[in-house]
Design an enzyme around this catalytic site. Structure first.
Site, PDB file in Angstrom:
ATOM      1  N   TYR A  38       0.847  -1.192   0.000  1.00  0.00           N
ATOM      2  CA  TYR A  38       0.000   0.000   0.000  1.00  0.00           C
ATOM      3  C   TYR A  38       0.883   1.242   0.000  1.00  0.00           C
ATOM      4  O   TYR A  38       2.094   1.173   0.272  1.00  0.00           O
ATOM      5  CB  TYR A  38      -0.929   0.001   1.217  1.00  0.00           C
ATOM      6  CG  TYR A  38      -0.213   0.100   2.549  1.00  0.00           C
ATOM      7  CD1 TYR A  38      -0.010   1.329   3.181  1.00  0.00           C
ATOM      8  CD2 TYR A  38       0.272  -1.053   3.188  1.00  0.00           C
ATOM      9  CE1 TYR A  38       0.662   1.413   4.402  1.00  0.00           C
ATOM     10  CE2 TYR A  38       0.946  -0.972   4.397  1.00  0.00           C
ATOM     11  CZ  TYR A  38       1.134   0.259   5.002  1.00  0.00           C
ATOM     12  OH  TYR A  38       1.791   0.337   6.202  1.00  0.00           O
ATOM     13  N   HIS A  79      -1.294  -6.776  16.917  1.00  0.00           N
ATOM     14  CA  HIS A  79      -2.721  -6.664  16.600  1.00  0.00           C
ATOM     15  C   HIS A  79      -3.555  -7.871  17.036  1.00  0.00           C
ATOM     16  O   HIS A  79      -4.352  -8.406  16.270  1.00  0.00           O
ATOM     17  CB  HIS A  79      -2.899  -6.416  15.102  1.00  0.00           C
ATOM     18  CG  HIS A  79      -2.152  -5.230  14.579  1.00  0.00           C
ATOM     19  ND1 HIS A  79      -1.928  -4.098  15.324  1.00  0.00           N
ATOM     20  CD2 HIS A  79      -1.534  -5.011  13.376  1.00  0.00           C
ATOM     21  CE1 HIS A  79      -1.228  -3.221  14.605  1.00  0.00           C
ATOM     22  NE2 HIS A  79      -0.964  -3.762  13.444  1.00  0.00           N
ATOM     23  N   ASP A 133      -1.847   2.063  16.807  1.00  0.00           N
ATOM     24  CA  ASP A 133      -1.693   1.743  15.385  1.00  0.00           C
ATOM     25  C   ASP A 133      -1.880   2.985  14.513  1.00  0.00           C
ATOM     26  O   ASP A 133      -2.233   2.899  13.349  1.00  0.00           O
ATOM     27  CB  ASP A 133      -2.654   0.636  14.952  1.00  0.00           C
ATOM     28  CG  ASP A 133      -2.308   0.041  13.591  1.00  0.00           C
ATOM     29  OD1 ASP A 133      -1.111   0.035  13.222  1.00  0.00           O
ATOM     30  OD2 ASP A 133      -3.243  -0.409  12.883  1.00  0.00           O
TER      31      ASP A 133
END
Length: 286
Positions: free
Chosen positions: A38, A171, A239
């Protein structure tokens, strides 16, 4: 990221640590890895510090994102600036197995205390590099951090149990909630926490939820089971700036409030936000 973070609705303990965030850009100065998954927008150190001021957080851990590969310059320069201004922040780098001792020592001097192994997105390093690095990291008091879906990590307990360094899982294990609490990979993570063989970051709830907006109610039982497995091996991370997510951008105050539902007890939250990060990241300052 939401440019207008809101303050949380619970009392944040003094010395709280945000154990997972990134800085990006400017891309003209810090070029991205060509094989990245990304492309994020810029997210500056100033914006990150504004977030912490709003949330009531005093310290943080900057994690090298996959889009920079093994070029730690953006994260490293941010840590250098933080150090010069008197802020207590640490970093987690990405390196390859051929990294020199001099390079590791220089990263240590700048505040890095771990290496991230990215097993989800392009631009990171894979398991084959682990054994080559682990002994060298152990000598420096570093840890290994895994970005991995635990439901697809075969022989999880056996592999991490062989490592001579602390292991931190990103996570909450990055497993979709719809797979259920009984999923073997998630239960393996809980056992590793209970046995003291791993740490877990209570972060990235939007990466595992099936819901579009906060509160992510389906994440609650997963977070609570991880905390119940071993509250002394859990840390929290924002995050920020929430790169590469598939849900609408949440507000950071609402995200932080999720922790209050995962850990309603004040002392447990203090352990997650202050005591555990002290042991994992700041032990050499004790």
């Amino acid at each position: 990221m939401d440019p207008s973070p809101k303050a949380p609705h619970f009392l944040v303990p003094a010395g709280a640590v945000d154990c997972h965030a990134h800085v990006f850009g400017p891309s003209s100065k810090y070029p991205f890895h060509p094989g990245r998954t990304y492309t994020p927008p810029d997210a500056s150190l100033e914006e990150y510090l504004h977030l912490h001021q709003t949330l009531g957080i005093q310290r943080g851990i900057l994690v090298q994102p996959s889009v920079y590969g093994v070029d730690n310059s953006a994260t490293r320069h941010a840590l250098q600036r933080l150090r010069k201004s008197g802020h207590a922040y640490r970093g987690v780098a990405v390196v390859d197995s051929s990294v020199s001792d001099n390079k590791l020592d220089a990263l240590h001097e700048d505040g890095f205390r771990g290496v991230r192994l990215n097993m989800l997105f392009k631009g990171g390093i894979s398991w084959k590099d682990v054994t080559a690095l682990a002994d060298r990291l152990a000598e420096r008091g570093w840890h290994l951090q895994f970005l991995v879906d635990v439901s697809e990590f075969e022989n999880f307990e056996t592999l991490i149990g062989q490592l001579p360094v602390p292991v931190v899982i990103d996570h909450m294990g990055h497993m979709a909630c719809e797979k259920g609490l009984a999923q073997e990979g998630f239960q393996a993570l809980c056992r590793a926490l209970k046995n003291g063989h791993a740490w877990v970051k209570l972060s990235g709830a939007y990466r595992i939820t099936s819901l579009d907006q906060t509160p992510y109610d389906d994440v609650v039982p997963f977070a609570q089971q991880l905390i119940q497995a071993n509250p002394e091996r859990c840390v929290w991370g924002s995050d920020w700036p929430h790169p590469h997510i598939s849900v609408p951008m949440p507000n950071d105050g609402a995200l932080f409030d999720e922790l209050a539902s995962w850990a309603p007890d004040v002392q447990t939250r203090k352990r997650i936000l202050v005591d555990n990060p002290d042991a994992l990241y700041f032990g050499d300052l004790a």
